[in-house]
Design a protein around this motif. Structure first.
Motif, PDB file in Angstrom:
ATOM      1  N   PRO A   1     -15.754 -32.875 -17.769  1.00 56.61           N
ATOM      2  CA  PRO A   1     -16.900 -33.667 -17.301  1.00 56.61           C
ATOM      3  C   PRO A   1     -18.278 -33.064 -17.589  1.00 56.61           C
ATOM      4  CG  PRO A   1     -15.278 -33.355 -15.536  1.00 56.61           C
ATOM      5  CD  PRO A   1     -14.895 -32.440 -16.650  1.00 56.61           C
ATOM      6  N   LEU A   2     -18.390 -31.729 -17.627  1.00 59.05           N
ATOM      7  CA  LEU A   2     -19.705 -31.119 -17.791  1.00 59.05           C
ATOM      8  C   LEU A   2     -20.369 -31.637 -19.066  1.00 59.05           C
ATOM      9  CD1 LEU A   2     -20.875 -27.856 -16.539  1.00 59.05           C
ATOM     10  CD2 LEU A   2     -21.372 -28.182 -18.937  1.00 59.05           C
ATOM     11  N   LYS A   3     -21.686 -31.875 -19.000  1.00 58.34           N
ATOM     12  CA  LYS A   3     -22.378 -32.561 -20.083  1.00 58.34           C
ATOM     13  C   LYS A   3     -23.016 -31.571 -21.061  1.00 58.34           C
ATOM     14  CE  LYS A   3     -22.845 -36.831 -17.526  1.00 58.34           C
ATOM     15  NZ  LYS A   3     -23.732 -37.891 -16.995  1.00 58.34           N
ATOM     16  N   PHE A   4     -22.282 -31.299 -22.138  1.00 60.36           N
ATOM     17  CA  PHE A   4     -22.769 -30.428 -23.206  1.00 60.36           C
ATOM     18  C   PHE A   4     -23.616 -31.254 -24.170  1.00 60.36           C
ATOM     19  CE2 PHE A   4     -18.788 -28.449 -21.812  1.00 60.36           C
ATOM     20  CZ  PHE A   4     -19.207 -27.147 -21.603  1.00 60.36           C
ATOM     21  N   HIS A   5     -24.726 -30.691 -24.611  1.00 62.45           N
ATOM     22  CA  HIS A   5     -25.582 -31.352 -25.595  1.00 62.45           C
ATOM     23  C   HIS A   5     -25.799 -30.374 -26.741  1.00 62.45           C
ATOM     24  CE1 HIS A   5     -26.346 -33.272 -21.718  1.00 62.45           C
ATOM     25  NE2 HIS A   5     -26.522 -34.370 -22.416  1.00 62.45           N
ATOM     26  N   PHE A   6     -25.083 -30.598 -27.817  1.00 61.38           N
ATOM     27  CA  PHE A   6     -25.109 -29.645 -28.924  1.00 61.38           C
ATOM     28  C   PHE A   6     -26.210 -29.969 -29.924  1.00 61.38           C
ATOM     29  CE2 PHE A   6     -20.773 -29.079 -27.331  1.00 61.38           C
ATOM     30  CZ  PHE A   6     -20.728 -27.697 -27.261  1.00 61.38           C
ATOM     31  N   GLY A   7     -26.731 -28.910 -30.537  1.00 58.93           N
ATOM     32  CA  GLY A   7     -27.721 -29.046 -31.596  1.00 58.93           C
ATOM     33  C   GLY A   7     -27.088 -28.785 -32.943  1.00 58.93           C
ATOM     34  N   ALA A   8     -27.834 -29.101 -33.997  1.00 56.88           N
ATOM     35  CA  ALA A   8     -27.405 -28.788 -35.358  1.00 56.88           C
ATOM     36  C   ALA A   8     -27.943 -27.405 -35.709  1.00 56.88           C
ATOM     37  CB  ALA A   8     -27.939 -29.821 -36.336  1.00 56.88           C
ATOM     38  N   PRO A   9     -27.071 -26.451 -35.996  1.00 53.18           N
ATOM     39  CA  PRO A   9     -27.550 -25.095 -36.300  1.00 53.18           C
ATOM     40  C   PRO A   9     -28.459 -25.093 -37.526  1.00 53.18           C
ATOM     41  CG  PRO A   9     -25.182 -25.109 -35.877  1.00 53.18           C
ATOM     42  CD  PRO A   9     -25.608 -26.537 -36.012  1.00 53.18           C
ATOM     43  N   SER A  10     -29.639 -24.504 -37.382  1.00 55.69           N
ATOM     44  CA  SER A  10     -30.645 -24.572 -38.450  1.00 55.69           C
ATOM     45  C   SER A  10     -30.532 -23.440 -39.453  1.00 55.69           C
ATOM     46  CB  SER A  10     -32.041 -24.549 -37.831  1.00 55.69           C
ATOM     47  OG  SER A  10     -32.291 -23.294 -37.217  1.00 55.69           O
ATOM     48  N   CYS A  11     -29.849 -22.371 -39.089  1.00 55.93           N
ATOM     49  CA  CYS A  11     -29.844 -21.163 -39.930  1.00 55.93           C
ATOM     50  C   CYS A  11     -28.423 -20.665 -40.152  1.00 55.93           C
ATOM     51  CB  CYS A  11     -30.703 -20.076 -39.298  1.00 55.93           C
ATOM     52  SG  CYS A  11     -32.427 -20.556 -39.076  1.00 55.93           S
ATOM     53  N   VAL A  12     -27.685 -21.337 -40.998  1.00 52.10           N
ATOM     54  CA  VAL A  12     -26.324 -20.922 -41.361  1.00 52.10           C
ATOM     55  C   VAL A  12     -26.242 -20.847 -42.888  1.00 52.10           C
ATOM     56  CG1 VAL A  12     -23.874 -21.506 -41.250  1.00 52.10           C
ATOM     57  CG2 VAL A  12     -25.364 -22.050 -39.315  1.00 52.10           C
ATOM     58  N   PRO A  13     -26.211 -19.640 -43.480  1.00 49.01           N
ATOM     59  CA  PRO A  13     -26.290 -18.347 -42.793  1.00 49.01           C
ATOM     60  C   PRO A  13     -27.698 -18.106 -42.246  1.00 49.01           C
ATOM     61  CG  PRO A  13     -26.358 -18.031 -45.162  1.00 49.01           C
ATOM     62  CD  PRO A  13     -26.098 -19.491 -44.935  1.00 49.01           C
ATOM     63  N   ALA A  14     -27.778 -17.160 -41.305  1.00 45.27           N
ATOM     64  CA  ALA A  14     -29.066 -16.870 -40.670  1.00 45.27           C
ATOM     65  C   ALA A  14     -30.069 -16.338 -41.689  1.00 45.27           C
ATOM     66  CB  ALA A  14     -28.876 -15.879 -39.539  1.00 45.27           C
TER      67      ALA A  14
ATOM     68  N   GLU B   1     -27.075 -11.145 -45.412  1.00 44.81           N
ATOM     69  CA  GLU B   1     -25.788 -10.837 -44.778  1.00 44.81           C
ATOM     70  C   GLU B   1     -24.761 -11.850 -45.268  1.00 44.81           C
ATOM     71  OE1 GLU B   1     -26.185 -11.596 -40.466  1.00 44.81           O
ATOM     72  OE2 GLU B   1     -27.945 -12.771 -40.986  1.00 44.81           O
ATOM     73  N   THR B   2     -23.488 -11.522 -45.045  1.00 43.88           N
ATOM     74  CA  THR B   2     -22.410 -12.416 -45.461  1.00 43.88           C
ATOM     75  C   THR B   2     -21.917 -13.210 -44.254  1.00 43.88           C
ATOM     76  OG1 THR B   2     -21.711 -10.808 -47.133  1.00 43.88           O
ATOM     77  CG2 THR B   2     -20.159 -12.576 -46.573  1.00 43.88           C
ATOM     78  N   ALA B   3     -22.006 -14.528 -44.356  1.00 46.90           N
ATOM     79  CA  ALA B   3     -21.486 -15.399 -43.303  1.00 46.90           C
ATOM     80  C   ALA B   3     -20.266 -16.143 -43.838  1.00 46.90           C
ATOM     81  CB  ALA B   3     -22.560 -16.380 -42.853  1.00 46.90           C
ATOM     82  N   GLY B   4     -19.641 -16.937 -42.959  1.00 45.36           N
ATOM     83  CA  GLY B   4     -18.433 -17.659 -43.354  1.00 45.36           C
ATOM     84  C   GLY B   4     -18.692 -19.065 -43.828  1.00 45.36           C
ATOM     85  N   ALA B   5     -19.961 -19.522 -43.771  1.00 48.07           N
ATOM     86  CA  ALA B   5     -20.243 -20.915 -44.104  1.00 48.07           C
ATOM     87  C   ALA B   5     -21.717 -21.099 -44.433  1.00 48.07           C
ATOM     88  CB  ALA B   5     -19.856 -21.818 -42.933  1.00 48.07           C
ATOM     89  N   VAL B   6     -22.030 -22.288 -44.952  1.00 53.73           N
ATOM     90  CA  VAL B   6     -23.411 -22.685 -45.247  1.00 53.73           C
ATOM     91  C   VAL B   6     -23.634 -24.090 -44.692  1.00 53.73           C
ATOM     92  CG1 VAL B   6     -25.083 -23.235 -47.042  1.00 53.73           C
ATOM     93  CG2 VAL B   6     -23.543 -21.291 -47.351  1.00 53.73           C
ATOM     94  N   ILE B   7     -24.731 -24.278 -43.966  1.00 43.91           N
ATOM     95  CA  ILE B   7     -25.145 -25.619 -43.538  1.00 43.91           C
ATOM     96  C   ILE B   7     -26.541 -25.841 -44.112  1.00 43.91           C
ATOM     97  CG2 ILE B   7     -25.723 -27.116 -41.590  1.00 43.91           C
ATOM     98  CD1 ILE B   7     -23.590 -25.735 -39.951  1.00 43.91           C
ATOM     99  N   ASP B   8     -26.618 -26.673 -45.155  1.00 44.03           N
ATOM    100  CA  ASP B   8     -27.889 -26.898 -45.841  1.00 44.03           C
ATOM    101  C   ASP B   8     -28.600 -28.130 -45.289  1.00 44.03           C
ATOM    102  OD1 ASP B   8     -26.437 -29.013 -46.894  1.00 44.03           O
ATOM    103  OD2 ASP B   8     -26.283 -28.155 -48.905  1.00 44.03           O
TER     104      ASP B   8
END
Length: 540
Positions: A102-115, A119-126
């Motif tokens: 029931p708890l109301k989570f409000h998620f955002g779109a991550p702006s810095c993937v990778p930050a 550094e080496t991250a596991g993914a890219v969100i362009d």
């Protein structure tokens, strides 16, 4: 029809009156002023205005079970941590798991993937992926824009992400520690609406004057409440509360309710405090959370008093989800997606050859994400450097967890270990393995225990080993808050028995790879200066 009675706290009109709430079909259909003997206070629920659920080491459904006990009805959640490991699949995992409770989570779109590219991250969100995410009704905002240099230098990809967010009329969250003057002005004018990274009164005041909203952060490591709370009386309509990162043992003890208690104890007007804690996040982020008005979703809490805010019951959509310290939310089943692709290391991998003992050192600061750069002497023996335990100059290493590469090595002060080592695969932001220890052998043992578990935190000394496995993305437990918190406390206790003087050594450790927070940090690619925004040599 369900009826709940109490002394209703009307925050925005700054009055309290005896009332009864009529609930039907998850909504408040009527609020009636009526005389009765109920002394408990009825008020909107608490909202964490910026949190990485992953840092609680809990999946959202388990986070909900414990947070609701403290009167939290919703969160503004940045799934940045899991996104750096699993990309959009990680974001979707958090959203879908959160929907099971029931708890109301409000998620955002991550702006810095990778930050960063350092550094080496596991993914890219362009930017194209941000455009897709913004079209989803499950995405409420662009999560913290940590790449503030990219904003200031008008990086095309960064500006494109902001543009798409604005196109869909959703807010952009900020992250700019220490940014002042014309740079802060340019950052705000780019459309950045908040900052939770202010660590001085003057910085926060300046950003408020620029039209940004300041989120007062009090987490397990970073604590800015005392520095910023004096701004609240004059700026309560433009401030919020958050924890950012909160470990499970701390979450079991309390949440946003604790910040309200502390603010009121300082003599602050309770209505202004609750405006920041309950109202402002809903309005700024357009959250689907009720504010105790007719026609709203029946989201509210009953508290014993308006000083320590002891929560008697938490209602979400008209149902009691927690009562008198007990959660009514059941555990749910979930998958354990992960991304761990490396083999075990040997002590030789952590050798650092050198001809001088003078080194550039990360100075960790207790309770802060920022660090300093100092110089000190390591121990030089047979052409290689090792920890100088007497001077608390310990070796630190970051190990790439996505592919087999040589570990990066540096030195750090203020962890205080006299023996053994600690390690974690919670290493913001890319979540590579990060370890601090007194010898190459101990560091290696700690790192290998993390690899064997495919994620976790651990403390080791010779054959004595304690670990908390984190099988979800290598950063989240598959257990509940109480079991996770108990294991975490045992490991934390052992780290302190080995000499660590930090209040939360594992939380501090996790931020020593956070390159976007100055000054000196370590990534899997090397030692990095946050002020110069470039790699620097470990040897002075």
């Amino acid at each position: 029809m369900k009826i709940v009675k109490g002394q209703l706290v009307d925050i925005e009109n700054q009055r309290i009156f005896s009332a009864e709430i009529h609930i039907e079909n998850k909504k408040i259909v009527e609020i009636k002023e009526s005389q009765h003997n109920e002394k408990q206070f009825l008020m909107p629920g608490f909202i964490d205005a910026h949190i990485h659920i992953e840092s609680s080491m809990l999946v959202p459904s388990e986070f909900a079970r414990v947070a609701s006990i403290h009167g939290t009805v919703g969160t503004v959640s940045d799934p940045h941590e899991i996104a750096n490991v699993l990309g959009i699949d990680g974001v979707n995992f958090m959203i879908e798991n959160g929907k099971k409770v029931p708890l109301k989570f409000h998620f955002g779109a991550p702006s810095c993937v990778p930050a960063t590219t350092f550094e080496t991250a596991g993914a890219v969100i362009d930017a194209e992926a941000i455009k897709e995410l913004m079209q989803s009704p499950d995405i409420f905002y662009l999560a913290e824009m940590m790449n503030y240099p990219g904003v200031l230098h008008e990086d095309a990809e960064v500006l494109e992400k902001i543009k798409w967010t604005q196109h869909f009329k959703k807010p952009v969250d900020g992250h700019a520690p220490g940014l002042r003057g014309k740079d802060a002005e340019k950052y705000a004018k780019a459309g950045i609406s908040t900052d939770h990274e202010c660590f001085t009164y003057d910085e926060a005041k300046e950003k408020l004057d620029l039209g940004m909203k300041v989120i007062v952060r009090e987490g397990s490591a970073a604590k800015n409440f005392e520095a910023l709370i004096a701004l609240l009386p004059d700026h309560y309509q433009n401030m919020m509360f958050c924890s950012d990162d909160k470990h499970p043992d701390d979450l079991v003890l309390g949440h946003i309710n604790q910040l309200c208690e502390r603010a009121v104890a300082k003599g602050m007007d309770v209505f202004k405090v609750l405006q920041a804690a309950c109202i402002n996040p809903v309005k700024h982020y357009n959250l689907n959370i009720g504010l105790l008005k007719e026609g709203d979703a029946a989201d509210f809490i009953l508290v014993e008093n308006l000083t320590d805010f002891k929560v008697l019951a938490t209602y979400i959509d008209g149902e009691i989800v927690a009562e008198n310290g007990q959660s009514h939310i059941p555990s749910v089943e979930f998958e354990t997606p992960n991304n761990f692709n490396i083999s075990e290391k040997s002590p030789e991998d952590f050798k650092l050859e050198a001809s001088t003992d003078l080194v550039r050192v990360i100075e960790a600061l207790d309770g802060e994400l920022i660090s300093n750069e100092i110089e000190a002497k390591a121990v030089l023996k047979n052409g290689s450097l090792s920890s100088n335990i007497d001077q608390d100059i310990l070796k630190i290493s970051v190990v790439n967890r996505y592919e087999d590469k040589a570990p990066s090595i540096a030195f750090i002060k203020n962890f205080g270990l006299k023996k053994g080592a600690i390690a974690s695969s919670v290493g913001h932001d890319s979540h590579n393995i990060i370890a601090v220890g007194t010898s190459d052998e101990e560091i290696c043992n700690a790192v290998n225990l993390i690899i064997k578990n495919k994620g976790g935190i651990c403390t080791v000394h010779n054959e004595n080993k304690k670990s908390l496995p984190l099988p979800v993305a290598g950063i989240i437990s598959d257990k509940d808050a109480w079991e996770t918190g108990k294991l975490y406390q045992e490991i934390d206790k052992m780290a302190k028995e080995l000499g660590s003087t930090l209040k939360a050594p594992f939380m501090t450790l996790s931020f020593m790879a956070l390159l976007v927070i100055p000054d000196l940090k370590l990534s899997d690619k090397g030692l990095f200066s946050g002020k110069k925004f470039e790699f620097v040599n470990i040897l002075k």
